[in-house]
Enzyme design. Structure first.
Site, mmCIF file in Angstrom:
data_model
loop_
_atom_site.group_PDB
_atom_site.id
_atom_site.type_symbol
_atom_site.label_atom_id
_atom_site.label_comp_id
_atom_site.label_asym_id
_atom_site.label_seq_id
_atom_site.Cartn_x
_atom_site.Cartn_y
_atom_site.Cartn_z
ATOM 1 N N CYS A 146 4.236 -4.810 6.405
ATOM 2 C CA CYS A 146 3.690 -4.540 5.077
ATOM 3 C C CYS A 146 4.762 -4.014 4.121
ATOM 4 O O CYS A 146 5.888 -3.713 4.518
ATOM 5 C CB CYS A 146 2.539 -3.548 5.161
ATOM 6 S SG CYS A 146 1.002 -4.309 5.728
ATOM 7 N N HIS A 203 0.847 -1.186 0.000
ATOM 8 C CA HIS A 203 0.000 0.000 0.000
ATOM 9 C C HIS A 203 0.884 1.238 0.000
ATOM 10 O O HIS A 203 2.097 1.163 0.227
ATOM 11 C CB HIS A 203 -0.925 0.022 1.219
ATOM 12 C CG HIS A 203 -0.196 -0.109 2.534
ATOM 13 N ND1 HIS A 203 0.521 0.918 3.099
ATOM 14 C CD2 HIS A 203 -0.057 -1.161 3.378
ATOM 15 C CE1 HIS A 203 1.053 0.522 4.235
ATOM 16 N NE2 HIS A 203 0.731 -0.746 4.434
#
Length: 353
Positions: free
Chosen positions: A245, A232
């Protein structure tokens, strides 16, 4: 007569002794020569080995010496640009004049490239002590890619993404051809990004983080549903900083969001029928030190990945990648065959009435 015989015998005896002495002396001299030559050969061999060791030590130390010289030059020229073969050091933080010169010298597009090469976003340019800046700007950003342009063993794979922990970068391949690459900041030491083969599953335009509900993750695409790992958009400070992440620049996250495939679930949403795009995360990062891209001035190819190296990393996962690819192809074909035919369009002539 007896006297003559005695003298003659004594003469022959002395001659015989002399001959033996001479023969023994010659043999001794020959043996000494052989020993001397053997010792000389050993000495020569030792000397050669010693010289070889010295040469190897010299070669091994060249990089270290060059690096030390550069570091010393950087210290003595703290407020000036140090130019290398392909890249230069720009000390931004300690010098107001160089910081102003930087922003006046490079365009917005060039600043974006510089930031990406330093594994940061443009907002973090002003926070860096020193920036790595290319001496010449290339036509396209993909020309800076550390990933090989073509991989032979995935020519039959329509889509795949590879994330490298050591160089904090990702590469996108279509049928073995590199189509995109960019920077990433992966999981920090305490919460590292898991390595291995994954497949994209669900995505969300704006997703609230499970770690902190105040964190909004733009262009989020999950790759590990139970692990809560995905890529992201988020801040890139220039080192692994996430909670596992894969952080990306906004434009890159948006591009991958639209490019990768989602999974397909059964109607009750309890079972995965088809997995998404394969994603490989690999390698180790030396936490506590600067990333290796900071050595581009000394070694312009320090981050470059060879074709054989990357193919070897992919090889163990190929069987599962092809297996999931076959499942998706069968699903797509069945979906196409079962698609209801659209009614033919009725063309109506315009009328003024």
């Amino acid at each position: 007569m007896k006297k003559i015989i005695v003298v003659l015998s004594l003469t022959l005896f002395l001659a015989s002794c002399k001959k033996e002495v001479e023969t023994d002396t010659v043999e001794f001299e020959e043996d000494t020569t052989a020993v001397d030559r053997s010792m000389e050969n050993q000495i020569d061999s030792i000397a050669i080995k010693r010289n070889d060791s010295i040469e190897m030590a010299k070669k091994d130390s060249i990089a270290a010496v060059k690096k030390a010289a550069i570091e010393e030059s950087k210290k003595s020229n703290k407020f000036s640009v140090f130019k290398g073969d392909a890249y230069s050091y720009w000390p931004i933080k300690p010098s107001d004049s160089l910081r102003k010169l930087f922003y006046n010298t490079f365009t917005k597009e060039q600043q974006y490239t510089i930031a990406a090469l330093n594994r940061i976003d443009t907002d973090h340019i002003k926070t860096r002590d020193t920036l790595i800046v290319p001496n010449e700007f290339k036509t396209a950003f993909i020309d800076y890619s550390p990933f090989p342009r073509k991989l032979t063993n995935i020519t039959e794979v329509p889509k795949i993404i590879i994330f490298s922990y050591p160089i904090q970068a990702y590469g996108v391949y279509e049928n073995g051809n590199l189509v995109k690459w960019g920077p990433t900041n992966m999981g920090k030491k305490a919460s590292q990004t898991p390595r291995g083969l994954f497949f994209t599953n669900w995505k969300g335009r704006k997703v609230r983080s499970t770690v902190d509900d105040e964190w909004i993750l733009n262009w989020n695409f999950n790759i590990s549903n139970h692990g809560g790992v995905g890529w992201h958009q988020y801040a890139l400070p220039g080192y692994p900083a996430s909670h596992s992440c894969l952080r990306l620049l906004d434009a890159d996250a948006q591009w991958l969001y639209n490019w990768a495939d989602q999974w397909v679930l059964t109607e009750d949403r309890n079972t995965v029928k088809v997995k998404g795009t394969p994603v490989i995360v690999y390698g180790d990062y030396k936490f506590g030190v600067k990333g290796i891209w900071h050595q581009l001035v000394e070694n312009p190819s320090i981050t470059t990945l060879s074709k054989s190296e990357l193919e070897a990393i992919i090889e163990p996962y190929l069987a599962e990648i092809f297996n999931q690819q076959t499942i998706r192809e069968a699903y797509n074909e069945a979906k196409l065959n079962n698609k209801p035919k659209e009614d033919s369009l009725k063309i109506v002539k315009d009328s003024m009435k």
